[in-house]
Design an enzyme around this catalytic site. Sequence first.
Site, PDB file in Angstrom:
ATOM      1  N   LYS A   1      13.536 -12.248-101.983  1.00 63.84           N
ATOM      2  CA  LYS A   1      14.516 -12.677-102.662  1.00 63.84           C
ATOM      3  C   LYS A   1      14.431 -14.225-101.949  1.00 63.84           C
ATOM      4  O   LYS A   1      15.241 -14.511-101.494  1.00 63.84           O
ATOM      5  CB  LYS A   1      16.122 -12.154-102.009  1.00 63.84           C
ATOM      6  CG  LYS A   1      17.150 -11.632-102.109  1.00 63.84           C
ATOM      7  CD  LYS A   1      18.478 -11.458-101.713  1.00 63.84           C
ATOM      8  CE  LYS A   1      18.404 -10.014-101.257  1.00 63.84           C
ATOM      9  NZ  LYS A   1      19.842  -9.773-100.876  1.00 63.84           N
TER      10      LYS A   1
ATOM     11  N   VAL B   1      21.234  -5.416-101.470  1.00 62.88           N
ATOM     12  CA  VAL B   1      20.163  -3.783-102.164  1.00 62.88           C
ATOM     13  C   VAL B   1      19.782  -2.985-101.372  1.00 62.88           C
ATOM     14  O   VAL B   1      20.097  -2.730-100.093  1.00 62.88           O
ATOM     15  CB  VAL B   1      18.581  -4.529-103.032  1.00 62.88           C
ATOM     16  CG1 VAL B   1      19.161  -5.217-104.410  1.00 62.88           C
ATOM     17  CG2 VAL B   1      17.798  -4.894-102.236  1.00 62.88           C
TER      18      VAL B   1
ATOM     19  N   GLY C   1      13.625  -0.702 -92.027  1.00 64.88           N
ATOM     20  CA  GLY C   1      13.932  -1.007 -93.517  1.00 64.88           C
ATOM     21  C   GLY C   1      12.802  -0.374 -94.271  1.00 64.88           C
ATOM     22  O   GLY C   1      12.438  -0.013 -94.982  1.00 64.88           O
TER      23      GLY C   1
ATOM     24  N   ASP D   1      14.143 -12.394 -97.095  1.00 63.74           N
ATOM     25  CA  ASP D   1      15.314 -13.141 -97.974  1.00 63.74           C
ATOM     26  C   ASP D   1      15.607 -14.611 -96.792  1.00 63.74           C
ATOM     27  O   ASP D   1      14.941 -15.275 -97.819  1.00 63.74           O
ATOM     28  CB  ASP D   1      16.360 -12.308 -97.213  1.00 63.74           C
ATOM     29  CG  ASP D   1      17.708 -12.338 -97.189  1.00 63.74           C
ATOM     30  OD1 ASP D   1      18.068 -13.048 -98.594  1.00 63.74           O
ATOM     31  OD2 ASP D   1      18.762 -12.296 -96.640  1.00 63.74           O
TER      32      ASP D   1
ATOM     33  N   ASP E   1      10.340  -5.041 -95.658  1.00 63.18           N
ATOM     34  CA  ASP E   1      11.067  -4.424 -96.934  1.00 63.18           C
ATOM     35  C   ASP E   1      10.933  -5.301 -97.831  1.00 63.18           C
ATOM     36  O   ASP E   1      11.064  -5.437 -98.884  1.00 63.18           O
ATOM     37  CB  ASP E   1      12.381  -3.378 -96.856  1.00 63.18           C
ATOM     38  CG  ASP E   1      13.437  -4.383 -95.459  1.00 63.18           C
ATOM     39  OD1 ASP E   1      12.857  -5.745 -95.167  1.00 63.18           O
ATOM     40  OD2 ASP E   1      14.527  -3.550 -95.264  1.00 63.18           O
TER      41      ASP E   1
ATOM     42  N   ASP F   1      19.191  -0.956 -96.204  1.00 61.23           N
ATOM     43  CA  ASP F   1      20.473  -0.073 -95.926  1.00 61.23           C
ATOM     44  C   ASP F   1      21.714  -0.658 -96.283  1.00 61.23           C
ATOM     45  O   ASP F   1      21.150  -2.248 -96.169  1.00 61.23           O
ATOM     46  CB  ASP F   1      20.059   0.464 -94.188  1.00 61.23           C
ATOM     47  CG  ASP F   1      20.486  -0.668 -92.991  1.00 61.23           C
ATOM     48  OD1 ASP F   1      19.653  -2.036 -93.314  1.00 61.23           O
ATOM     49  OD2 ASP F   1      21.695  -0.924 -92.565  1.00 61.23           O
TER      50      ASP F   1
END
Length: 180
Positions: A131, A153, A44, A103, A100, A159
Site C-alpha cells: 500500500k 483489506v 498475517g 503499509d 502479508d 485480519d
Amino acid sequence: MLEKDIQEVLFSEEQLKARVQEIAREIERDYAGKEIMLISVLRGSFIFMADLCRAIDLPCTLDFMAVSSYGKGTSSSGQVQITKDLSEDISGRHIIVVEDILDSGNTLSYLLKILEHRHPASIRLCTLLDKPERRTKPVELHYCGFTIPDAFVVGYGLDYAEQYRNLPYIGILKPQVYGG
Ligand code: IMP
Ligand code: MG
C-alpha cells in the site's frame, strides 16, 4: 456469512494462487544454487508463507517471528515490539522476510534493522500486498504480489481484530465494520 462484511473482492483464490507461483519462479531464478531461509512475520503472513514455500523448488528452511504494532485498530501505532523471536540463528544465511502487507513501513523498517544486525549473508523482503500511498518509512521491497490502493483489506491471513483471516480471497472490508 463473513461475506456480508466485504465490500469488494480484490483478489480471488485463483489470482492469489497464480501470483504466488510467479513470485516463486522469481525467487528460484534469483537464488539458483543457494539455500534460502524464509522468515514469516506472524500472524498475517501464515497463509502466504504456506503457499509460497510449497511453490519454491529450492533447498529451504523456515522460521517465524511475531511483532505487535496494530492492536485492534486499522493503523500502525508506531511502536513495534517483538513478541516472538526466531528460533534459528540467521548469520551467514540467505534470508527472505515474508510479510502479508507493507503499509506505513513502520513494522518492517524496524524488523529489517534488527535482522541485519544478526549478520545474514543477504536479506530481502517479499510481501504479498503493498500500500505505497501510506508509506511513512522507506523500505526496500524485492518481491511484491500486488500493489493496492489505500483501503483496509482482509482475508488470506490478513485480519481485522483477529477476524477474517480464514477468508480464502482478499477483500476490502466495509468501512462500517470498523467505524471508518
Ligand atoms: P505497517 O507497520 O504500517 O507497515 O503495518 C504493517 C502491518 O499492519 C501488516 O503486517 C499488517 O499486519 C497490518 N496491516 C496494514 N494494513 C492492513 C490491512 O489493510 N489489513 C490488515 N492488516 C493490515
Ligand atoms: Mg502482519
